[in-house]
Design a protein around this motif. Structure first.
Motif, PDB file in Angstrom:
ATOM      1  N   LEU A   1       0.832  -1.212   0.000  1.00  0.00           N
ATOM      2  CA  LEU A   1       0.000   0.000   0.000  1.00  0.00           C
ATOM      3  C   LEU A   1       0.866   1.260   0.000  1.00  0.00           C
TER       4      LEU A   1
ATOM      5  N   ARG B   1       1.063   4.269  -2.811  1.00  0.00           N
ATOM      6  CA  ARG B   1       0.847   5.686  -2.481  1.00  0.00           C
ATOM      7  C   ARG B   1       2.044   6.528  -2.903  1.00  0.00           C
TER       8      ARG B   1
ATOM      9  N   TYR C   1      -6.765   7.539  -4.081  1.00  0.00           N
ATOM     10  CA  TYR C   1      -7.157   6.521  -3.109  1.00  0.00           C
ATOM     11  C   TYR C   1      -8.069   5.463  -3.724  1.00  0.00           C
TER      12      TYR C   1
ATOM     13  N   ILE D   1      -5.919   3.157  -5.698  1.00  0.00           N
ATOM     14  CA  ILE D   1      -5.103   2.304  -4.818  1.00  0.00           C
ATOM     15  C   ILE D   1      -5.956   1.174  -4.257  1.00  0.00           C
TER      16      ILE D   1
ATOM     17  N   ILE E   1      -4.877  -2.612  -4.853  1.00  0.00           N
ATOM     18  CA  ILE E   1      -4.434  -3.483  -3.770  1.00  0.00           C
ATOM     19  C   ILE E   1      -5.296  -4.735  -3.691  1.00  0.00           C
TER      20      ILE E   1
ATOM     21  N   MET F   1      -9.208   2.017   4.624  1.00  0.00           N
ATOM     22  CA  MET F   1      -7.867   2.073   4.034  1.00  0.00           C
ATOM     23  C   MET F   1      -7.300   3.490   4.141  1.00  0.00           C
TER      24      MET F   1
END
Length: 691
Positions: free
Chosen positions: A210, A214, A223, A226, A230, A248
């Motif tokens: 993660l 980022r 976000y 991501i 993920i 998250m």
């Protein structure tokens, strides 16, 4: 109050102290003397104090005592209960060091829980000690243990009133809590709910992935992207997918996680300013301890000569103690000139040298500092004891920026020509109304009007109350004293603010000339106002001098010469060269007289030069008259002048041969070289020799 020989007693001070005592000292002593009130112990000895038997007090004094101090029996009872509970330091250390996992991250107990568990452990220690003591006593006396736990529960409730512990109120549950505590120790008091508030489970490998996503700059993920990425990777690596994007995001914002990606997203400098430890400092408590100097935008629009809307800069020097604006200079650049003039004004307003100056790292300050390996004293070294630059890229460390920001918002903001605060400001009030300014640009300040308005805004700021004291800033400054700062003298002003010319200059027959900027200015030395010093001239014409001058006042300069040791020695003050009109019609009153005096002075100079030189010649036998020759007479002077020279040099043997230099020079000037060659009338070598 205390028990003395099984009697409840109160002290003499408890009865007689305060504005509204239970009983006055005189009344108490009289009642003791009469036997109405009994005393258990006399006071006055080392470490002793008077104790009065509470039960002997008349009823009205008992009522007053309870109203003012409380029931002494209950107070002593609570005091004894407090004495039974001692803080368990080992329990405190255990709960301080205890760690558990929450949301996939190891963490410690909250301060509230640490305090609660430590208190409960301390109370349990007291209850267990009381329980064991009473059990032993009853067994030794053969008494029943039936009411033992009732007494323990009652003691627990009494301690609850005093300490507000959270042990069970129910006797059975309290008994079970004590049993577990004796068996398991401190861990038994930690609630099973602690550590069960996890909303997202992120294993270490997933966490590193993660953070990598980022930090990625190619490509850059938001976000939502991501979260999708993920979970895609989680399927490939057999991780448990995340269920909530919000959880998250909260994980990314944790204090221990955020620093691992913040620099990649917002820049390392921003990360440094966000996470780097900041000093907590206390500002000075007296004037001139610390001055700040810095340049910034002067946040007011003005119109130039062509009618265009412009802004300019201002360099300010501020006293940190009082927030008084001491000195400033308005210009388009934060350069040496701006800094020099601002510090000069600050010194003149203060009348003292500051102990310390803090400035930024702008280039102009380099000229104010001592150059590396230079033997000369730097500008800042002359002003203060200590000077230093602020930390680069650390705006929050500059107190002057905070002060100036408030000055802008409180004073400059009042005018509609205000440019607004820094462009990073988020408040709408911090931004200008550009439409209104454009519509009224013909009403903007001129540069001179801007300077006048700014000066008035500074006066208003200095006269307004300081936020910490409520006293006007200028009053705070003027009433404060700093015994460690030096008063500035006239000599200090010369040493500090007068500037050396770039190179030495020669004093000639037309004075000494220095160049300031692009302006050349001649100066000369005077013996009295309007009277050139001819005696000094005779000794110093064509001597080189080092020149020091005040750039703000060119009415005089100072001349120095360098000795063999390389030290500069002050010689004289020079003033602007006297200028007279050439045409008689243009001459003003006194100019003709000045010209006449100077002609006479020049003649005297010639006489003095001749006399001194001839005296030396006669003294050493090298005068032309001593060797059968004649010294030429002075040209352009009267016979009286020549006669004075002759008299003072003892030259009376014979008059020198008159050559007629003027007629010879005139004849030679009218001839041409071709005439000289063709006619061969004059030997040009002889003519040239006489010339």
């Amino acid at each position: 109050m205390e028990y003395f020989e099984n009697e409840l007693c109160v002290t003499y001070e408890e009865l007689t102290s305060g504005n509204d005592p239970v009983i006055s000292g005189a009344t108490l002593r009289q009642n003791i003397k009469r036997g109405n009130i009994r005393r258990a112990q006399r006071g006055g000895g080392e470490g002793s104090y008077a104790l009065i038997i509470y039960s002997s007090l008349p009823e009205k004094y008992k009522i007053r005592f309870v109203e003012r101090k409380g029931d002494p029996e209950q107070i002593l009872k609570q005091q004894r209960m407090r004495d039974r509970v001692k803080t368990d330091d080992k329990a405190r250390s255990f709960y301080e060091d205890y760690r558990y996992e929450m949301n996939g991250v190891e963490t410690g107990l909250s301060d509230k829980l640490k305090a609660e568990y430590t208190l409960n452990a301390s109370v349990l220690n007291a209850l267990i000690y009381d329980l064991e003591d009473k059990t032993t006593s009853r067994k030794m006396l053969g008494n029943s243990l039936a009411t033992l736990w009732e007494n323990v529960a009652a003691t627990s409730e009494n301690l609850r009133d005093i300490y507000h512990h959270t042990l069970p109120e129910n006797q059975a549950r309290l008994r079970e809590k004590i049993r577990r505590y004796k068996k398991e120790g401190y861990i038994s008091l930690i609630s099973g709910k602690v550590g069960n508030k996890s909303t997202v489970k992120i294993i270490p490998e997933m966490g590193r992935q993660l953070i990598a996503l980022r930090r990625s700059r190619v490509p850059v993920y938001n976000y939502a992207q991501i979260f999708d990425e993920i979970n895609r990777i989680a399927l490939e690596k057999d991780w448990k997918p995340l269920k909530s994007k919000r959880s998250m995001v909260q994980w990314f914002e944790r204090p221990e996680i955020e620093p691992l990606w913040y620099d990649a997203v917002f820049g390392e400098l921003a990360a440094h300013q966000r996470y780097g430890r900041k000093h907590k400092t206390k500002l000075p408590d007296r004037r001139d301890t610390l001055w700040y100097g810095d340049g910034t935008k002067l946040n007011l629009y003005y119109r130039d000569e062509e009618g265009k809307i412009r802004t300019t800069m201002v360099y300010e020097v501020i006293d940190a103690y009082s927030e008084v604006l001491l000195g400033y200079y308005i210009s388009d650049h934060e350069n040496f000139e701006a800094q020099y003039n601002a510090y000069r004004m600050a010194i003149q307003v203060s009348g003292h040298k500051p102990f310390e100056i803090v400035h930024d790292n702008q280039g102009g300050h380099k000229r104010l500092e001592k150059e590396k390996d230079s033997k000369e004293v730097g500008f800042f070294d002359l002003i203060c004891h200590i000077h230093r630059p602020t930390a680069p890229y650390s705006g929050q460390s500059k107190t002057i920026e905070s002060i100036f920001g408030r000055f802008q918002s409180q004073e400059l903001h009042k005018d509609w020509r205000f440019t607004g605060m820094n462009i990073t400001a988020t408040k709408a009030e911090s931004r200008p109304n550009l439409e209104f300014i454009e519509e009224n640009k013909d009403r903007l300040f001129t540069l001179d009007e801007l300077k006048a308005h700014y000066a008035e805004a500074r006066r208003a700021w200095n006269a307004s109350p300081h936020p910490a004291t409520g006293i006007p800033r200028i009053e705070m400054y003027e009433k404060s004293e700093n015994e460690e700062t030096d008063v500035v003298t006239v000599h200090d002003m010369v040493d500090i603010f007068w500037i050396w010319a770039k190179r030495p200059a020669t004093f000639t027959d037309q004075g000494i000339q220095i160049t300031i900027g692009k302006l050349k200015k001649p100066y000369e030395v005077f013996s009295a106002p309007g009277e050139p010093d001819h005696e000094w001239r005779r000794k110093n014409t064509y001597r080189k001098f080092y020149v020091k001058y005040d750039p703000n006042d060119l009415r005089s300069i100072r001349l120095y010469w360098k000795d063999n040791a390389g030290q500069l020695r002050f010689e004289r003050v020079a003033e602007p060269y006297m200028v007279v009109h050439r045409a008689i019609q243009d001459q003003m009153e006194g100019e003709a007289e000045f010209i006449r005096r100077e002609q006479e002075a020049n003649i005297r100079d010639r006489i003095e030069r001749q006399v001194i030189a001839k005296e030396i010649e006669y003294a050493y036998g090298v005068a032309p008259e001593q060797n059968g020759l004649s010294t030429p007479k002075l040209k352009g002077v009267t016979k009286e002048v020549q006669r004075e020279i002759d008299r003072r040099t003892r030259k009376y043997s014979r008059d020198p041969e008159e050559i007629g230099l003027g007629r010879t020079t005139k004849k030679a000037s009218l001839m041409t070289w071709d005439q000289l060659k063709e006619n061969n009338e004059v030997d040009y070598r002889k003519v040239a020799g006489k010339l």
